[in-house]
Design a protein around this motif. Structure first.
Motif, PDB file in Angstrom:
ATOM      1  N   GLU A  16       4.545  26.115  41.102  1.00 47.89           N
ATOM      2  CA  GLU A  16       5.017  26.353  39.680  1.00 47.89           C
ATOM      3  C   GLU A  16       6.993  26.635  39.897  1.00 47.89           C
ATOM      4  OE1 GLU A  16       4.686  29.658  36.086  1.00 47.89           O
ATOM      5  OE2 GLU A  16       2.968  28.957  36.821  1.00 47.89           O
ATOM      6  N   THR A  17       7.135  28.127  40.814  1.00 49.97           N
ATOM      7  CA  THR A  17       8.386  27.855  41.089  1.00 49.97           C
ATOM      8  C   THR A  17       9.618  26.859  41.520  1.00 49.97           C
ATOM      9  OG1 THR A  17       7.460  30.256  42.051  1.00 49.97           O
ATOM     10  CG2 THR A  17       9.804  29.242  42.364  1.00 49.97           C
ATOM     11  N   ARG A  19       8.329  23.609  41.138  1.00 46.66           N
ATOM     12  CA  ARG A  19       8.209  22.545  39.551  1.00 46.66           C
ATOM     13  C   ARG A  19       9.707  23.582  38.538  1.00 46.66           C
ATOM     14  NH1 ARG A  19       3.359  22.327  38.354  1.00 46.66           N
ATOM     15  NH2 ARG A  19       3.034  24.407  36.795  1.00 46.66           N
ATOM     16  N   GLY A  20       9.263  25.029  38.765  1.00 46.53           N
ATOM     17  CA  GLY A  20      11.223  25.750  37.499  1.00 46.53           C
ATOM     18  C   GLY A  20      12.417  24.784  38.159  1.00 46.53           C
ATOM     19  N   GLU A  23      13.071  21.924  37.492  1.00 46.79           N
ATOM     20  CA  GLU A  23      13.163  21.308  36.476  1.00 46.79           C
ATOM     21  C   GLU A  23      14.385  21.708  35.682  1.00 46.79           C
ATOM     22  OE1 GLU A  23      10.165  22.839  33.897  1.00 46.79           O
ATOM     23  OE2 GLU A  23       8.771  20.998  34.655  1.00 46.79           O
ATOM     24  N   GLU A  24      15.144  22.825  36.368  1.00 49.28           N
ATOM     25  CA  GLU A  24      16.612  23.126  36.555  1.00 49.28           C
ATOM     26  C   GLU A  24      17.406  22.561  36.285  1.00 49.28           C
ATOM     27  OE1 GLU A  24      17.228  25.643  34.005  1.00 49.28           O
ATOM     28  OE2 GLU A  24      15.371  25.524  33.373  1.00 49.28           O
TER      29      GLU A  24
END
Length: 102
Positions: A16-17, A19-20, A23-24
């Motif tokens: 998740e980290t 991926r975040g 995405e940013e």
């Protein structure tokens, strides 16, 4: 399942980290097309969008657009000319005035 971007690429396999962060980065990074092939098709898409905007604006204002002018606008690829037509489409009274190079 988590997807990202317009192409629907699957990022579910990333933590998740990560991926975040990815995405940013993708949201803020300017995309520069390197190949002539890509640049040509991006420019064509921009021209088609500008032409569509001009025709929609004229239609919304009730200005008649003959088929020959519709074709001319739709087939124009000069982005600076299209930009000037977009700016003028909001204030002209006719397509002749729009196309007048002044």
């Amino acid at each position: 399942m988590v997807t990202f971007g317009h192409d629907g690429a699957r990022l579910a396999v990333l933590p998740e980290t990560a991926r975040g962060i990815l995405e940013e980065i993708m949201k803020t990074r300017a995309r520069e097309y390197k190949s002539d092939f890509a640049r040509r098709y991006v420019a064509e898409g921009e021209a088609k969008g500008e032409a569509r905007a001009i025709l929609l604006l004229l239609a919304a204002r009730g200005i008649e657009v003959p088929e020959s002018v519709r074709v001319r606008i739709s087939e124009t690829t000069d982005l600076s000319l299209l930009d000037s037509w977009v700016r003028r489409a909001g204030s002209v009274e006719s397509v002749e005035e729009l196309l007048d190079p002044r």
